[in-house]
Design a protein around this motif. Structure first.
Motif, PDB file in Angstrom:
ATOM      1  N   GLU A 190      40.187  43.704  32.389  1.00 35.98           N
ATOM      2  CA  GLU A 190      41.478  44.080  32.966  1.00 35.98           C
ATOM      3  C   GLU A 190      41.427  44.109  34.498  1.00 35.98           C
ATOM      4  N   TYR A 191      40.293  44.519  35.059  1.00 32.50           N
ATOM      5  CA  TYR A 191      40.173  44.529  36.520  1.00 32.50           C
ATOM      6  C   TYR A 191      40.249  43.109  37.078  1.00 32.50           C
ATOM      7  N   LEU A 192      39.607  42.187  36.407  1.00 33.21           N
ATOM      8  CA  LEU A 192      39.619  40.802  36.866  1.00 33.21           C
ATOM      9  C   LEU A 192      41.014  40.195  36.713  1.00 33.21           C
ATOM     10  N   ASP A 193      41.697  40.516  35.598  1.00 31.75           N
ATOM     11  CA  ASP A 193      43.050  39.996  35.393  1.00 31.75           C
ATOM     12  C   ASP A 193      44.009  40.539  36.441  1.00 31.75           C
ATOM     13  N   ALA A 194      43.834  41.820  36.802  1.00 33.94           N
ATOM     14  CA  ALA A 194      44.710  42.398  37.824  1.00 33.94           C
ATOM     15  C   ALA A 194      44.485  41.730  39.174  1.00 33.94           C
ATOM     16  N   ALA A 195      43.244  41.417  39.490  1.00 32.07           N
ATOM     17  CA  ALA A 195      42.960  40.743  40.756  1.00 32.07           C
ATOM     18  C   ALA A 195      43.563  39.342  40.776  1.00 32.07           C
ATOM     19  N   LYS A 196      43.506  38.654  39.656  1.00 34.82           N
ATOM     20  CA  LYS A 196      44.073  37.304  39.601  1.00 34.82           C
ATOM     21  C   LYS A 196      45.593  37.342  39.668  1.00 34.82           C
ATOM     22  N   VAL A 197      46.215  38.375  39.093  1.00 43.65           N
ATOM     23  CA  VAL A 197      47.664  38.524  39.202  1.00 43.65           C
ATOM     24  C   VAL A 197      48.072  38.732  40.661  1.00 43.65           C
ATOM     25  N   ASP A 198      47.227  39.434  41.424  1.00 49.64           N
ATOM     26  CA  ASP A 198      47.499  39.660  42.854  1.00 49.64           C
ATOM     27  C   ASP A 198      47.212  38.439  43.710  1.00 49.64           C
ATOM     28  N   GLY A 199      46.784  37.348  43.094  1.00 55.17           N
ATOM     29  CA  GLY A 199      46.590  36.116  43.835  1.00 55.17           C
ATOM     30  C   GLY A 199      45.164  35.785  44.195  1.00 55.17           C
ATOM     31  N   CYS A 200      44.192  36.517  43.680  1.00 54.11           N
ATOM     32  CA  CYS A 200      42.787  36.240  43.983  1.00 54.11           C
ATOM     33  C   CYS A 200      42.281  35.097  43.115  1.00 54.11           C
ATOM     34  N   GLY A 201      41.552  34.193  43.730  1.00 55.42           N
ATOM     35  CA  GLY A 201      40.869  33.166  42.968  1.00 55.42           C
ATOM     36  C   GLY A 201      39.572  33.704  42.382  1.00 55.42           C
ATOM     37  N   GLU A 202      38.834  32.827  41.712  1.00 62.22           N
ATOM     38  CA  GLU A 202      37.597  33.270  41.072  1.00 62.22           C
ATOM     39  C   GLU A 202      36.572  33.740  42.105  1.00 62.22           C
ATOM     40  N   PHE A 203      36.438  33.000  43.208  1.00 61.18           N
ATOM     41  CA  PHE A 203      35.450  33.371  44.213  1.00 61.18           C
ATOM     42  C   PHE A 203      35.816  34.685  44.886  1.00 61.18           C
ATOM     43  N   ARG A 204      37.091  34.858  45.206  1.00 63.83           N
ATOM     44  CA  ARG A 204      37.537  36.094  45.837  1.00 63.83           C
ATOM     45  C   ARG A 204      37.437  37.263  44.868  1.00 63.83           C
TER      46      ARG A 204
END
Length: 300
Positions: A190-204
């Protein structure tokens, strides 16, 4: 008010003399406590006394070392100065710090992205890749030492240096990848999904979310790699033995013992100086080390 006091007295349990069964239970509990702590003290002494003997011997004179006297008559702190003044000792220190420090950084930086991919990505061949990593852990280094030596020494002409040991760490380590992968499995998706929803790519996401949450696991891997490189004797013997300027502390200590085989106080002093950094690093980082090792086994 009187009724309230009577109610409290009625509700309070009667405290009378202990029954024989209770006395037996307390006696057993006390004996168990004594037995457990006695075993703990005995185990602690079993591990600590050799270090105490090593330290005390390093502070003795040449005539007193390895005699029946267990306590130094005079504390010869100059033994450590004599060790540092030995030709090449500071060079061994510099080489060991380079090997252990740079090797640890390269191992962590190269192993973390691979562990992240194996833990959080879903791709074809993921399980096969994990099995290859595990199989590399089971492969003894002595099996590949001859072809690796021929490659680094004959093809690249890097014999007599530590670079054949440092450069491969930039391409990951099987044990470090597996340990980090086990730890990253404990991080909720869920933490990773939330970061990706905020626009973070895999590296970020890896840098901003995974790395801060994986600090205990990263610390454990870094300590494992640092201890391995600091104590490594086999690798420097293979690649750096022909060049004394590239020796590490573990390999140079063997030469030091050969040159001072009768000066046991100096040999013990040199051993203390070699062991001290590792003990200090573990002492200050043991909390992160234990936490990282403990959490790596939560999920499979």
């Amino acid at each position: 008010m009187a009724q309230t006091l009577d109610a409290v007295k009625t509700a309070a349990p009667a405290t009378g003399p202990a029954t024989p069964a209770e006395r037996v239970a307390r006696r057993k509990s006390l004996l168990n406590w004594i037995a457990v702590h006695a075993l703990g003290v005995a185990a602690a002494l079993f591990f600590v006394l050799p270090f105490v003997f090593l330290l005390l011997t390093s502070l003795m004179s040449d005539q007193q070392a390895l005699t029946r006297d267990l306590w130094p008559h005079t504390f010869e702190w100059s033994n450590y100065r004599r060790v540092f003044e030995t030709d090449g000792f500071l060079t061994w220190w510099r080489n060991t710090l380079l090997y252990a420090g740079l090797g640890t950084v390269l191992t962590v930086v190269s192993s973390l992205p691979v562990a992240y991919a194996l833990a959080k990505f879903r791709f074809r061949g993921r399980h096969l890749s994990l099995m290859l990593v595990i199989s590399m852990m089971m492969l003894p280094p002595q099996v590949v030492v001859i072809p690796m030596y021929l490659f680094w020494a004959k093809q690249l002409d890097m014999s007599g240096t530590l670079w054949p040991l440092i450069i491969p760490m930039a391409f990951g380590d099987a044990f470090s990848i597996f340990l980090l992968r086990q730890f990253l499995l404990t991080i909720p998706n869920e933490y990773l999904d939330a970061a990706k929803v905020d626009g973070c790519g895999e590296f970020r996401t890896l840098l901003r979310v995974v790395v801060p949450m994986a600090r205990p696991g990263i610390a454990a891997v870094a300590l494992f790699q640092f201890f391995y490189a600091w104590n490594d004797y086999f690798g420097p013997q293979i690649y750096a033995s022909e060049n004394p300027g590239a020796w590490t502390l573990s390999y140079g200590l063997d030469s030091f013992k050969g040159a001072h085989h009768t000066d046991w106080n100096l040999t013990m002093a040199a051993t203390v100086l070699v062991m001290a950094p590792v003990i200090l690093v573990f002492f200050f980082a043991q909390k992160a080390f234990v936490e990282g090792v403990t959490l790596t086994g939560v999920k499979g």
